[in-house]
Design an enzyme around this catalytic site. Structure first.
Site, PDB file in Angstrom:
ATOM      1  N   HIS A   1      47.923  40.415  49.582  1.00 40.56           N
ATOM      2  CA  HIS A   1      46.616  41.076  49.533  1.00 40.56           C
ATOM      3  C   HIS A   1      45.549  40.052  49.202  1.00 40.56           C
ATOM      4  O   HIS A   1      45.867  38.940  48.746  1.00 40.56           O
ATOM      5  CB  HIS A   1      46.619  42.155  48.442  1.00 40.56           C
ATOM      6  CG  HIS A   1      46.728  41.552  47.079  1.00 40.56           C
ATOM      7  ND1 HIS A   1      47.940  41.183  46.529  1.00 40.56           N
ATOM      8  CD2 HIS A   1      45.787  41.174  46.177  1.00 40.56           C
ATOM      9  CE1 HIS A   1      47.735  40.639  45.350  1.00 40.56           C
ATOM     10  NE2 HIS A   1      46.435  40.605  45.102  1.00 40.56           N
TER      11      HIS A   1
ATOM     12  N   HIS B   1      41.004  34.656  49.130  1.00 39.53           N
ATOM     13  CA  HIS B   1      42.307  34.017  49.338  1.00 39.53           C
ATOM     14  C   HIS B   1      43.431  35.035  49.246  1.00 39.53           C
ATOM     15  O   HIS B   1      43.281  36.096  48.628  1.00 39.53           O
ATOM     16  CB  HIS B   1      42.539  32.895  48.314  1.00 39.53           C
ATOM     17  CG  HIS B   1      42.749  33.379  46.917  1.00 39.53           C
ATOM     18  ND1 HIS B   1      41.713  33.691  46.062  1.00 39.53           N
ATOM     19  CD2 HIS B   1      43.891  33.632  46.211  1.00 39.53           C
ATOM     20  CE1 HIS B   1      42.207  34.091  44.897  1.00 39.53           C
ATOM     21  NE2 HIS B   1      43.520  34.069  44.965  1.00 39.53           N
TER      22      HIS B   1
HETATM   23  P1  2AM Z   1      45.934  35.380  42.384  1.00 41.49           P
HETATM   24  O1  2AM Z   1      46.764  35.870  43.528  1.00 41.49           O
HETATM   25  O2  2AM Z   1      44.941  34.354  42.778  1.00 41.49           O
HETATM   26  O3  2AM Z   1      46.741  35.057  41.171  1.00 41.49           O
HETATM   27  C1  2AM Z   1      46.794  40.905  40.806  1.00 41.49           C
HETATM   28  O4  2AM Z   1      47.124  40.209  39.631  1.00 41.49           O
HETATM   29  C2  2AM Z   1      45.816  40.102  41.622  1.00 41.49           C
HETATM   30  O5  2AM Z   1      44.610  39.877  40.891  1.00 41.49           O
HETATM   31  C3  2AM Z   1      46.292  38.739  42.082  1.00 41.49           C
HETATM   32  O6  2AM Z   1      45.980  38.627  43.456  1.00 41.49           O
HETATM   33  C4  2AM Z   1      45.474  37.741  41.285  1.00 41.49           C
HETATM   34  O7  2AM Z   1      45.040  36.640  41.974  1.00 41.49           O
HETATM   35  C5  2AM Z   1      44.227  38.539  41.021  1.00 41.49           C
HETATM   36  N1  2AM Z   1      43.513  38.067  39.827  1.00 41.49           N
HETATM   37  C6  2AM Z   1      42.246  37.654  39.785  1.00 41.49           C
HETATM   38  N2  2AM Z   1      41.879  37.326  38.551  1.00 41.49           N
HETATM   39  C7  2AM Z   1      42.968  37.527  37.774  1.00 41.49           C
HETATM   40  C8  2AM Z   1      43.229  37.344  36.393  1.00 41.49           C
HETATM   41  N3  2AM Z   1      42.278  36.939  35.533  1.00 41.49           N
HETATM   42  N4  2AM Z   1      44.471  37.633  35.956  1.00 41.49           N
HETATM   43  C9  2AM Z   1      45.438  38.061  36.794  1.00 41.49           C
HETATM   44  N5  2AM Z   1      45.247  38.267  38.107  1.00 41.49           N
HETATM   45  C10 2AM Z   1      44.023  37.999  38.588  1.00 41.49           C
END
Ligand code: 2AM
Length: 173
Positions: free
Chosen positions: A42, A124
């Site tokens: 996602h 991303h």
């Molecule tokens: P990431 O894939 O770049 O780790 C669920 O956790 C989603 O939220 C993930 O896609 C994660 O991104 C995103 N996300 C964004 N900010 C976050 C944070 N502070 N902590 C955990 N997940 C975060």
């Protein structure tokens, strides 16, 4: 006793055909790291973290009010972040995507709902975690017709992380 908080985020779910294509390509690369499950791919629009279940009604209203336009996304660049994430991103993020993320974040702020705004939105899709030190191959362009966004709860299960859809909205036009 208050109900347990939910770990929430708004995201664009990768359509199944796109997830399958990216996973087939990822498997052939044999990159070191922990692959994100196909069902979990996602693009996060806003990460809210722990929220009380009572916030759901407001969040659903907020999603209802957005009615964003549909758009096409081209994921064509791999990036390795310093904390060991390998993600795929658009080298040219389309304006409707940036508008959707900005309007969503502005609505959250206006509603007084906290989200992680410590970093600006960067489009991303995370493909691997704990992938420090690998060099990255060239990336084919993956076309993504973006037609929906949703609100998800992140849950730890015996099978690993599960993103439970709580609401979804179509992108129109
Ligand atoms: P990431 O894939 O770049 O780790 C669920 O956790 C989603 O939220 C993930 O896609 C994660 O991104 C995103 N996300 C964004 N900010 C976050 C944070 N502070 N902590 C955990 N997940 C975060």
């Amino acid at each position: 006793m208050p109900a347990d908080p939910l770990r929430l985020f708004f995201a664009l779910p990768c359509p199944p055909e796109l997830s399958a294509a990216m996973c087939t390509w990822r498997a052939a690369l044999d990159l070191p790291g922990r692959p994100v499950a196909k069902a979990n791919l996602h693009m996060t629009l806003a990460f809210l973290g722990a929220q009380p279940p009572e916030a759901l009604a407001t969040l659903k209203q907020l999603g209802n009010a957005l009615s964003p336009a549909s758009f096409e996304l081209r994921l064509d660049r791999l990036h390795i972040a310093s904390h060991g994430l390998v993600w795929i991103e658009p080298s040219d993020a389309p304006a409707p995507l940036l508008e959707l993320a900005e309007r969503l974040r502005n609505s959250l702020s206006a509603a007084g709902i906290a989200f992680d705004d410590s970093k600006p939105f960067r489009a991303h899709v995370t493909l691997l975690r704990e992938a420090r030190g690998s060099s990255l191959p060239d990336t084919p362009a993956f076309a993504w017709p973006v037609r929906e966004f949703g609100l998800y709860a992140s849950q730890i299960t015996e099978q690993g992380v599960h993103y439970r859809p709580l609401a979804s909205w179509p992108l129109t036009g």
